[in-house]
Design a protein around this motif. Structure first.
Motif, short mmCIF file in Angstrom:
data_model
loop_
_atom_site.label_atom_id
_atom_site.label_comp_id
_atom_site.label_asym_id
_atom_site.label_seq_id
_atom_site.Cartn_x
_atom_site.Cartn_y
_atom_site.Cartn_z
N VAL A 312 80.54 8.24 12.50
CA VAL A 312 81.33 9.66 12.75
C VAL A 312 81.32 9.53 14.41
O VAL A 312 82.31 9.66 14.88
N ASN A 313 80.27 9.10 15.32
CA ASN A 313 80.51 9.16 16.90
C ASN A 313 80.95 7.42 16.77
O ASN A 313 81.52 7.63 18.44
N THR A 402 88.57 7.76 13.34
CA THR A 402 88.12 8.45 11.93
C THR A 402 87.30 7.58 10.93
O THR A 402 88.03 6.87 10.47
N LEU A 403 86.06 8.06 10.42
CA LEU A 403 85.42 6.92 9.79
C LEU A 403 85.76 7.96 8.45
O LEU A 403 86.04 6.92 7.56
N ARG A 404 86.54 9.04 8.68
CA ARG A 404 87.21 8.82 7.17
C ARG A 404 88.30 8.07 6.87
O ARG A 404 88.37 8.12 5.79
N GLN A 436 79.75 11.25 5.60
CA GLN A 436 81.13 11.98 6.64
C GLN A 436 80.58 13.33 5.94
O GLN A 436 81.00 13.88 6.51
N PHE A 439 78.78 15.22 8.54
CA PHE A 439 78.75 15.74 9.24
C PHE A 439 79.41 16.71 8.72
O PHE A 439 79.50 17.65 9.98
N ASP A 440 79.81 16.97 8.38
CA ASP A 440 81.43 17.76 7.63
C ASP A 440 80.66 19.56 7.04
O ASP A 440 80.65 19.88 7.61
#
Length: 455
Positions: A312-313, A402-404, A436, A439-440
């Motif tokens: 994510v970062n 984004t990672l997503r 992901q 993090f969510d």
């Protein structure tokens, strides 16, 4: 090479009492070195031929070492059995910052003797084998940036990694005075790497406060990946021994420059002696092979972004005007582009500026080879080189934000599945989705500061 050993030289060091410990290690999905410490005697008498056992769950845990559900490789239902770590004696070396210690990289196999295909070292080996079948040796180089702090790792953790004290109070790009203040640590890292058979070219102050860049000498891709993870691991150990800390996070602070992993790649003949990309602005035009390789990098830049930016970062580093790329385009010596052509003659190469310092080098190199071979196999046309400020050109394809978004690109990639195989892609997609999801479900400091009192 200084620091490198073979079995016979290790035996001599053990007999003299100069080595008493051997680290048997392998890189996991995050490029952390995991493994066991063996007495040197036991390593020589047993492990060097028979291998070492470890739990296969190590490829299905998160950063906190929590076993995660849903993997095909192993699970609670399958009992989390063992795998075998088989030493690659060509990687045996001394570790000068640890007393009387040697280290060897291992390849991992199932108990049935089959390679653990999901293991990063195997992922890279498979892509190198594809290149070798076409008569190519792939050479790579890594330039990794890091931030140095005066707190120990333990002190940084107690402060929740907030309000840390960088080694510098001002931007230090190329500053000799400021880097002299950091030299006790950085010199120890450079010399430690040299002593461990990881040749270093240079170190320099980078754009951030307390940010340094240490450049490793290029090598064949598997050797380079081993060197890179040993450098990252060793730098942390050396910082710990000096009572300070450092990080390779892609973006440790939104007010600070990100830390990159500039990935240089080139093709050589099957013996690794003749460069196949020789060219450059001051020399003859590079061969068509280079154009195909470069075109492949651009064509698969979005599909393979996860292997350059695995967390994510990672995606918070891609900010305009920060020397981190936001556009998938190539330019000659242009640091606003995702891909930068550089070097002259035999050293002519492409620099991929998309990976962050948090990337797993085995997977990043494997993705680079996959993309390049796609360009060559499909005879993709060499791209027109971009001139100007790529940050401001909205017509250019973007690096995923984004990672997503990167997960979606990899999910749709038929080329990635064809090159890596379903087993590998499914494993890393599942890893990415779980990251992901974690993090969510987290409540961040940003949410607390913004909302606690005022909402």
């Amino acid at each position: 090479m200084p620091g490198r050993l073979d079995r016979k030289s290790l035996e001599a060091l053990v007999r003299r009492g100069d080595v008493d410990t051997v680290l048997t290690v392998f890189p996991d999905g995050y490029a952390r070195l995991l493994g066991k410490r063996l007495t040197a005697r036991h390593f020589l008498e047993h492990a060097v031929d028979d291998g070492v056992h470890a739990c296969i769950y190590l490829f299905t845990v998160d950063m906190e070492m929590e076993p995660l559900p849903g993997f095909t490789l192993t699970s609670w239902e399958r009992g989390y059995g063992d795998m075998k770590m088989v030493p690659d004696l060509g990687t045996l070396r001394l570790i000068p910052w640890l007393p009387k210690t040697a280290l060897v990289f291992c390849d991992v196999y199932t108990e049935a003797g089959e390679p653990v295909e999901e293991a990063p070292r195997w992922v890279l080996k498979r892509q190198l084998a594809r290149a070798a079948a076409k008569g190519y040796v792939v050479k790579t180089a890594a330039e990794l940036e890091l931030y140095c702090f005066r707190e120990t790792f333990e002190q940084a953790r107690l402060k929740r990694y907030q309000n840390l004290t960088p080694f510098s109070t001002y931007l230090e790009d190329y500053h000799i005075l400021q880097t002299t203040k950091e030299e006790p640590l950085v010199r120890a890292i450079r010399n430690g790497m040299e002593g461990a058979g990881v040749p270093v070219e240079t170190s320099k102050g980078e754009w951030g406060r307390g940010q340094e860049e240490i450049n490793l000498v290029y090598a064949e891709a598997l050797e380079m990946a081993d060197r890179t993870v040993l450098y990252k691991h060793g730098a942390k150990e050396i910082a710990h021994l000096q009572g300070c800390s450092l990080t390779f996070m892609a973006k440790y602070d939104m007010g600070a420059a990100g830390s990159s992993f500039h990935l240089h790649s080139s093709l050589w003949d099957r013996r690794g002696r003749a460069p196949l990309f020789a060219g450059g602005r001051g020399h003859r035009q590079p061969p068509a092979l280079f154009g195909h390789w470069l075109a492949g990098q651009l064509a698969m830049g979005r599909e393979l972004a996860y292997f350059y930016a695995p967390g994510v970062n990672s995606y918070k580093r891609y900010q305009a005007g920060s020397f981190a790329p936001t556009r998938i385009v190539a330019g000659w010596d242009n640091r606003t582009c995702g891909f930068r052509l550089c070097g002259e003659g035999a050293s002519f190469r492409v620099e991929n500026r998309i990976p962050g310092a948090d990337a797993n080098p085995y997977l990043a190199f494997a993705a680079t080879i996959t993309a390049g071979l796609h360009g060559i196999g499909s005879t993709l046309k060499a791209p027109r080189l971009y001139e100007g400020n790529a940050y401001e050109d909205a017509t250019l394809p973007q690096v995923p934000k984004t990672l997503r978004e990167a997960i979606g690109e990899l999910e749709r990639s038929k080329l990635a599945r064809a090159a890596f195989g379903d087993r590998v892609i499914d494993h890393y997609l599942h890893t990415a989705r779980l990251e992901q999801q974690a993090f969510d479900q987290a409540v961040t400091d940003w949410e607390l500061i913004r909302n606690f009192e005022r909402i």
